[in-house]
Design an enzyme around this catalytic site. Structure first.
Site, PDB file in Angstrom:
ATOM      1  N   HIS A   1     -11.355  -3.860   8.456  1.00 43.04           N
ATOM      2  CA  HIS A   1     -12.144  -2.760   9.031  1.00 43.04           C
ATOM      3  C   HIS A   1     -13.466  -3.358   9.506  1.00 43.04           C
ATOM      4  O   HIS A   1     -14.105  -4.114   8.777  1.00 43.04           O
ATOM      5  CB  HIS A   1     -12.380  -1.694   7.955  1.00 43.04           C
ATOM      6  CG  HIS A   1     -12.898  -0.405   8.498  1.00 43.04           C
ATOM      7  ND1 HIS A   1     -14.159  -0.279   9.037  1.00 43.04           N
ATOM      8  CD2 HIS A   1     -12.332   0.824   8.584  1.00 43.04           C
ATOM      9  CE1 HIS A   1     -14.335   0.977   9.439  1.00 43.04           C
ATOM     10  NE2 HIS A   1     -13.239   1.660   9.176  1.00 43.04           N
TER      11      HIS A   1
ATOM     12  N   ARG B   1      -9.128  -1.574  15.852  1.00 38.55           N
ATOM     13  CA  ARG B   1      -9.890  -2.261  14.795  1.00 38.55           C
ATOM     14  C   ARG B   1      -9.768  -3.772  14.824  1.00 38.55           C
ATOM     15  O   ARG B   1     -10.711  -4.481  14.507  1.00 38.55           O
ATOM     16  CB  ARG B   1      -9.402  -1.779  13.429  1.00 38.55           C
ATOM     17  CG  ARG B   1     -10.018  -0.495  13.055  1.00 38.55           C
ATOM     18  CD  ARG B   1      -9.642  -0.060  11.678  1.00 38.55           C
ATOM     19  NE  ARG B   1     -10.030   1.337  11.605  1.00 38.55           N
ATOM     20  CZ  ARG B   1      -9.585   2.195  10.717  1.00 38.55           C
ATOM     21  NH1 ARG B   1      -8.729   1.796   9.793  1.00 38.55           N
ATOM     22  NH2 ARG B   1      -9.997   3.438  10.731  1.00 38.55           N
TER      23      ARG B   1
ATOM     24  N   HIS C   1      -9.079  -4.127   4.574  1.00 34.84           N
ATOM     25  CA  HIS C   1      -9.057  -2.681   4.440  1.00 34.84           C
ATOM     26  C   HIS C   1      -7.657  -2.142   4.172  1.00 34.84           C
ATOM     27  O   HIS C   1      -7.480  -1.261   3.349  1.00 34.84           O
ATOM     28  CB  HIS C   1      -9.606  -2.091   5.755  1.00 34.84           C
ATOM     29  CG  HIS C   1      -9.682  -0.605   5.793  1.00 34.84           C
ATOM     30  ND1 HIS C   1     -10.413   0.124   4.885  1.00 34.84           N
ATOM     31  CD2 HIS C   1      -9.136   0.308   6.652  1.00 34.84           C
ATOM     32  CE1 HIS C   1     -10.315   1.423   5.179  1.00 34.84           C
ATOM     33  NE2 HIS C   1      -9.529   1.555   6.228  1.00 34.84           N
TER      34      HIS C   1
ATOM     35  N   GLN D   1     -12.551   8.047   4.047  1.00 35.58           N
ATOM     36  CA  GLN D   1     -13.633   8.867   4.608  1.00 35.58           C
ATOM     37  C   GLN D   1     -13.163   9.639   5.839  1.00 35.58           C
ATOM     38  O   GLN D   1     -13.176  10.857   5.900  1.00 35.58           O
ATOM     39  CB  GLN D   1     -14.819   7.979   4.978  1.00 35.58           C
ATOM     40  CG  GLN D   1     -15.468   7.319   3.785  1.00 35.58           C
ATOM     41  CD  GLN D   1     -16.644   6.430   4.171  1.00 35.58           C
ATOM     42  OE1 GLN D   1     -17.014   6.327   5.337  1.00 35.58           O
ATOM     43  NE2 GLN D   1     -17.230   5.783   3.182  1.00 35.58           N
ATOM     44  N   GLY D   2     -12.730   8.863   6.853  1.00 31.30           N
ATOM     45  CA  GLY D   2     -12.515   9.417   8.195  1.00 31.30           C
ATOM     46  C   GLY D   2     -11.691  10.672   8.254  1.00 31.30           C
ATOM     47  O   GLY D   2     -12.167  11.746   8.636  1.00 31.30           O
TER      48      GLY D   2
ATOM     49  N   ARG E   1      -2.892  -0.929  12.131  1.00 32.10           N
ATOM     50  CA  ARG E   1      -2.762   0.531  11.955  1.00 32.10           C
ATOM     51  C   ARG E   1      -3.772   1.295  12.800  1.00 32.10           C
ATOM     52  O   ARG E   1      -4.944   0.919  12.888  1.00 32.10           O
ATOM     53  CB  ARG E   1      -2.957   0.903  10.480  1.00 32.10           C
ATOM     54  CG  ARG E   1      -2.992   2.399  10.251  1.00 32.10           C
ATOM     55  CD  ARG E   1      -2.967   2.751   8.783  1.00 32.10           C
ATOM     56  NE  ARG E   1      -4.117   2.338   8.045  1.00 32.10           N
ATOM     57  CZ  ARG E   1      -5.305   2.937   8.067  1.00 32.10           C
ATOM     58  NH1 ARG E   1      -5.512   3.986   8.862  1.00 32.10           N
ATOM     59  NH2 ARG E   1      -6.289   2.487   7.335  1.00 32.10           N
TER      60      ARG E   1
ATOM     61  N   GLY F   1      -2.425   7.350  -5.819  1.00 33.69           N
ATOM     62  CA  GLY F   1      -3.042   7.695  -4.535  1.00 33.69           C
ATOM     63  C   GLY F   1      -2.353   8.925  -3.958  1.00 33.69           C
ATOM     64  O   GLY F   1      -1.484   9.536  -4.608  1.00 33.69           O
TER      65      GLY F   1
ATOM     66  N   GLU G   1     -11.620   8.639  16.486  1.00 29.63           N
ATOM     67  CA  GLU G   1     -11.799   7.284  15.934  1.00 29.63           C
ATOM     68  C   GLU G   1     -11.170   6.279  16.886  1.00 29.63           C
ATOM     69  O   GLU G   1     -10.568   6.658  17.898  1.00 29.63           O
ATOM     70  CB  GLU G   1     -11.176   7.195  14.531  1.00 29.63           C
ATOM     71  CG  GLU G   1     -11.988   7.979  13.499  1.00 29.63           C
ATOM     72  CD  GLU G   1     -11.447   7.862  12.086  1.00 29.63           C
ATOM     73  OE1 GLU G   1     -10.980   6.765  11.712  1.00 29.63           O
ATOM     74  OE2 GLU G   1     -11.498   8.859  11.356  1.00 29.63           O
TER      75      GLU G   1
END
Ligand code: SIN
Length: 517
Positions: free
Chosen positions: A228, A275, A332, A47-48, A367, A14, A114
């Site tokens: 998420h 979230r 998530h 994505q974000g 988070r 990653g 966000e």
């Protein structure tokens, strides 16, 4: 059995693993193991975007406070401060590597918003394909240097006198190798793949956590698993990808099948609440038999701004023309993990952890959105720096393979998913957690040493171990905080909300005075 040697062995491909390699490879011999392909990571699917306080109108301490508030003040404050203050420098570093963040027509960066962020501060690439573009850019450099071994799974850490000196690994054909290294870096991601509905790459099932646990490293905060709120679900109810929170940042809202706004009276930030809060509201609506949708009708040029979500919808037969996307909360991100200091050191010398597998404490109990790619680059940079500055030690090698513990009796993956979902999901209680713990223990009790296990047997053992650790941690935390919601220890929302606001004010004052801000 084959043997290799390197200075630094990184397990996982990653963003944090690749960046650590990129930052070390001019000074050290680096090798990266990845279970399948380089692209099989959560970072690639992100994505974000990447949150950072870079604008003149923004401040690092505002980002810091948003992170603490979303994390319910369970965060390590020194590490969190490091995360947000190192952010702008690391963005610059990414730009130097060739990353091109989206810009407005006047050439300035385009910032998205966000959940739980006080302001728009999220950089993105290709609209909603931030992770893919980041990984592609860094990957290109790593591939040119020929650092990656694909299809190689780390199965056991080699530890001698409380020092990690390498890794036993297995390829797809069952061939085993011992790789000796001065530094072993876990960059293996979290454990969300243990849940039936999740947003993760299929390879992310807690292997790094199990490796560290078996070797004797300290793991903390495993009860904090972020769900998420908006995973895309297909007609069979399976999760088929993420629907980025950035869409709510642009004005989309969550509704039920009657068009009722689900977040309207639930939190002052409504659809952009943290979230954990949004996921619980959606979870309860679904448990009450309602359907939950993201209403995107207010967003202009949706397909242009969100090409990844548009593609995912098309591939899965979900029509966006009507403006309602069926969504459900799903696992998530893992906030806890292998405990590290801000330089990635674990409790075992020679063993480091970075990214989602590590617990630096920056995420607290929940988070903040788009802080994970940031974590990946900031702590990869610190880790690379600390490994570079350590004096070389003589490599130890030639250790005997002593076999590995596997389960003589094991359940199916579906059964593991069911236990995680039913008892260690968005809401938990003592009874369910005890049931889960006992269920995992039943299989752990059947453990035997096997000299030549299969990858499947090791993977199953790892999942059982990790599930058991999560159940145990969740049982021990007899309070509700952030993503860990105990129905037998609920918090009173009003009181909690007031407390969050009060704490924010206190932190603001103390940070301002020490920063001279
Ligand atoms: C999203 O785009 O909603 C996910 C970003 C994140 O996990 O921070």
């Amino acid at each position: 059995m084959k043997t290799r040697k390197t200075d630094v062995l990184i397990i996982g491909s990653g963003l944090s693993g690749l960046m650590t390699a990129e930052l070390l490879s001019s000074r050290k011999n680096v090798m990266i193991f990845t279970k399948k392909r380089v692209e099989d990571s959560n970072s690639y699917l992100a994505q974000g975007g990447i949150a950072t306080a870079m604008q003149e109108t923004d401040d690092w301490y505002d980002h810091f406070l948003d992170t603490l508030q979303a994390g319910c003040f369970h965060n390590e404050s020194a590490a969190t401060r490091q995360l947000v203050t190192d952010g702008p420098e690391m963005i610059q570093k990414l730009v130097e590597l060739g990353v091109q963040f989206d810009r407005q027509s006047n050439g300035t960066y385009q910032y998205g918003k966000e959940g739980a962020h006080n302001r728009a501060r999220i950089l993105h690439i290709g609209g909603d394909s931030t992770g893919k573009h980041l990984i592609d850019t860094v990957k290109k450099r790593i591939i040119e240097k020929d650092l990656v071994v694909e299809g190689e799974t780390a199965i056991k850490l080699i530890v001698k006198n409380n020092r990690c000196v390498g890794v036993w690994s297995m390829d797809e054909y069952g061939n085993m190798t011992a790789t000796y290294a001065q530094a072993v870096v876990l960059a293996t991601g979290g454990l969300s793949g243990l849940y039936p509905l999740n947003s993760n790459a299929s390879t992310i099932t807690g292997d790094g956590l199990a490796l560290a646990y078996v070797a004797g490293a300290e793991l903390t905060d495993l009860e904090f698993i972020q769900f998420h709120p908006t995973l895309l679900v297909n007609e069979e109810g399976k999760s088929v990808g993420l629907v980025t929170e950035a869409i709510r940042g642009e004005g989309a809202v969550l509704v039920d099948e009657y068009g009722n706004r689900l977040m309207k009276h639930e939190h002052p930030l409504e659809d952009l609440a943290p979230r954990d809060v949004v996921s619980r509201v959606l979870y309860r609506a679904r448990m009450a038999g309602n359907k939950t949708f993201l209403d995107i009708r207010s967003i202009n040029d949706f397909q242009k701004r969100f090409p990844t979500v548009t593609r995912l919808c098309k591939e899965n037969g979900v029509s966006i023309e009507k403006g309602l996307i069926l969504v459900a909360p799903g696992a998530h991100f893992t906030m806890g993990g292998v405990e590290t200091d801000v330089d990635g050191r674990t409790s075992i010398a020679g063993l480091y952890a970075v990214g989602e597998v590590a617990n630096t404490g920056v995420h607290g109990a929940n988070r903040l959105a788009s802080n994970s790619l940031l974590e990946g680059v900031v702590f990869a940079n610190r880790l690379a720096h600390s490994i570079r500055s350590e004096t070389d030690i003589a490599l130890i090698s030639g250790l005997e393979w002593e076999g590995i513990e596997i389960l003589a009796d094991s359940p199916t993956y579906e059964e593991i998913h069911e236990i995680m979902n039913n008892h260690i999901g968005i809401e938990r209680d003592e009874h369910g957690l005890n049931q889960a713990l006992r269920w995992f223990e039943r299989y752990i009790d059947t453990t035997v040493i096997h000299e030549f296990p299969s990858l499947g047997e090791i993977k199953k053992r790892n999942q059982i171990l990790v599930g058991w650790l999560v159940a145990g941690s969740a049982l021990q935390r007899t309070e509700s905080r952030g993503s860990h919601y105990r129905t037998d220890h609920p918090y009173q929302r009003e009181k909690w909300q007031q407390r969050r606001v009060k704490r924010r004010k206190e932190c603001y004052e103390s940070v301002k005075s020490t920063a001279g801000a």
